[in-house]
Scaffold this motif. Structure first.
Motif, short mmCIF file in Angstrom:
data_model
loop_
_atom_site.label_atom_id
_atom_site.label_comp_id
_atom_site.label_asym_id
_atom_site.label_seq_id
_atom_site.Cartn_x
_atom_site.Cartn_y
_atom_site.Cartn_z
N PRO A 144 103.28 61.44 92.59
CA PRO A 144 102.21 61.54 91.59
C PRO A 144 101.18 62.63 91.88
N LEU A 145 101.38 63.40 92.95
CA LEU A 145 100.39 64.41 93.30
C LEU A 145 100.64 65.68 92.48
N SER A 146 100.39 65.58 91.18
CA SER A 146 100.65 66.67 90.25
C SER A 146 99.50 67.67 90.26
N VAL A 147 99.67 68.76 89.51
CA VAL A 147 98.61 69.75 89.39
C VAL A 147 97.35 69.15 88.79
N VAL A 161 106.44 68.71 96.64
CA VAL A 161 107.37 69.46 95.77
C VAL A 161 107.10 69.18 94.30
N PRO A 162 106.90 67.93 93.86
CA PRO A 162 106.54 67.70 92.45
C PRO A 162 105.22 68.41 92.10
N GLY A 163 104.27 68.38 93.01
CA GLY A 163 103.02 69.07 92.75
C GLY A 163 103.22 70.56 92.60
N MET A 164 104.03 71.15 93.48
CA MET A 164 104.28 72.59 93.41
C MET A 164 104.99 72.96 92.11
N GLY A 165 105.89 72.09 91.66
CA GLY A 165 106.59 72.36 90.41
C GLY A 165 105.67 72.33 89.21
N THR A 166 104.78 71.33 89.14
CA THR A 166 103.85 71.26 88.00
C THR A 166 102.82 72.39 88.05
N VAL A 167 102.44 72.80 89.26
CA VAL A 167 101.53 73.95 89.38
C VAL A 167 102.19 75.20 88.83
N ALA A 168 103.43 75.44 89.23
CA ALA A 168 104.13 76.65 88.79
C ALA A 168 104.28 76.69 87.27
#
Length: 365
Positions: free
Chosen positions: A126-129, A256-263
């Motif tokens: 759940p650690l999204s952008v 990794v989920p956070g990095m994906g939503t950031v990108a």
């Protein structure tokens, strides 16, 4: 036996000079004041150590001597970094962004993002952008309310690096609570083949890493493999091997989920369209992750790059661009990083109206 008057006078003068020099040493050493603090924030998916306790963002405040400035820079590191990116424990007089800014009369607060450093470590999924941006918004509120170092800062400029820049873009466009925005280590069209290859060959789960494996991270927290940072983050010819070693020694993890939503939502779509404050975008000329043919970005010339990036801002007149010659991705840690810091200070004065409050020789706390 009496000494001649001239000799006595000379000895007295030398004594006064020596006393003045020795008295100045403690003052110079105390010129910069750095203190650590923990701030309560919202933490997604975080099982609290104490029921009902909030998540915590850890950070370091660095101030120049004298009265505290009324402006602070909130520094947000990139993925697989922590706040040590802004205060590297190697030759701080050359590579520490925080101490150099304090030496030039500017206050900074370097935060460990959730999941990194000494901040709380929520579940990675759940650690999204948006969660990361919300936590930085709360830190902005703490800074303005005087909960950091007892200083109620009237102005906050938010500064990001790489993944941190995507988070900063979302924070600034969503909450519009900052007076200036600095985005480093990104363009809006990443070199996707290079990023994919770098991720495949250069990243691994943090729990498998010999250096970070004791953190107890879940499988979707990743870090760089040993030795991978040099090729991913640095340009040959503009990097000190000792700096890369210090970078390796202080590396951290990223969701990794956070990095994906950031990108996707912080950089490519982009969140920068909603930023209303003045923006400085900083890129290393030889950043293989965000520059070159594969990124459709010419980072050899600031004017050309600005023209390519301007369509991603609602008001391009507020966009300034700086290219650090010869540098790779992590602009703050290259040998000529002082040029980037000088450019940031010039932008703060010319475009945001924030002047330094005093000039002090660099010190170590």
């Amino acid at each position: 036996m009496k000494l001649p008057v001239k000799v006595t006078t000379a000895l007295f003068a030398c004594g006064v000079l020596f006393a003045s020099l020795t008295a100045a040493v403690p003052a110079a050493a105390a010129a910069i004041s750095c203190t650590d603090t923990d701030l309560p924030v919202s933490g997604p998916g975080l099982p609290p150590l104490v029921p009902g306790a909030p998540a915590v963002v850890h950070g370091r405040l660095c101030l120049p001597a004298g009265d505290a400035p009324d402006t602070v820079q909130l520094l947000v590191h990139g993925g697989t970094y922590n706040s040590a990116y802004w205060d590297l424990p190697y030759e701080p007089q050359r590579y520490s962004y925080q101490r150099d800014m304090a030496a030039h009369g500017y206050a900074t607060f370097a935060a460990d993002q959730l999941g990194a450093g000494r901040s709380s470590r929520p579940l990675s999924l759940p650690l999204s952008v948006w969660a990361a941006a919300e936590s930085m918004h709360e830190v902005v509120g703490h800074l303005r309310a005087g909960r950091v170092g007892g200083v109620p800062f009237a102005k906050v400029v938010i500064v990001g690096h790489s993944v941190g820049s995507g988070i900063v873009a979302v924070e600034a466009s969503t909450y519009r609570d900052v007076d200036g925005v600095v985005l480093t280590g990104i363009t809006h069209l990443p070199a996707l083949p290079v990023l994919a290859l770098g991720a495949a060959l250069g990243l691994q789960p943090a729990f498998l890493d010999g250096q970070l494996g004791t953190l107890g991270s879940d499988p979707l927290y990743f870090t760089t493999k040993p030795g991978a940072r040099a090729g991913l983050f640095y340009a040959a010819g503009d990097a000190d091997p000792a700096v890369i070693a210090a970078d390796e020694a202080t590396k951290d993890q990223v969701s990794v989920p956070g990095m994906g939503t950031v990108a996707l939502f912080g950089i490519i779509l982009p969140a920068t369209w909603g930023i209303t404050a003045p923006v400085l975008q900083v890129v290393g000329e030889k950043d293989v992750l965000f520059c070159g043919v594969l990124a459709l970005r010419d980072c050899s010339d600031a004017a050309v790059l600005r023209a390519q990036e301007a369509p991603y801002y609602a008001d391009p007149s507020k966009l300034s661009m700086f290219v650090l010659p010869g540098a790779g991705h992590s602009v703050a840690l290259h040998e000529n990083a002082d040029e980037y810091r000088n450019a940031t200070r010039s932008w703060l004065q010319d475009r945001v109206g924030i002047a330094p409050q005093g000039y002090h020789s660099i010190g170590r706390n």
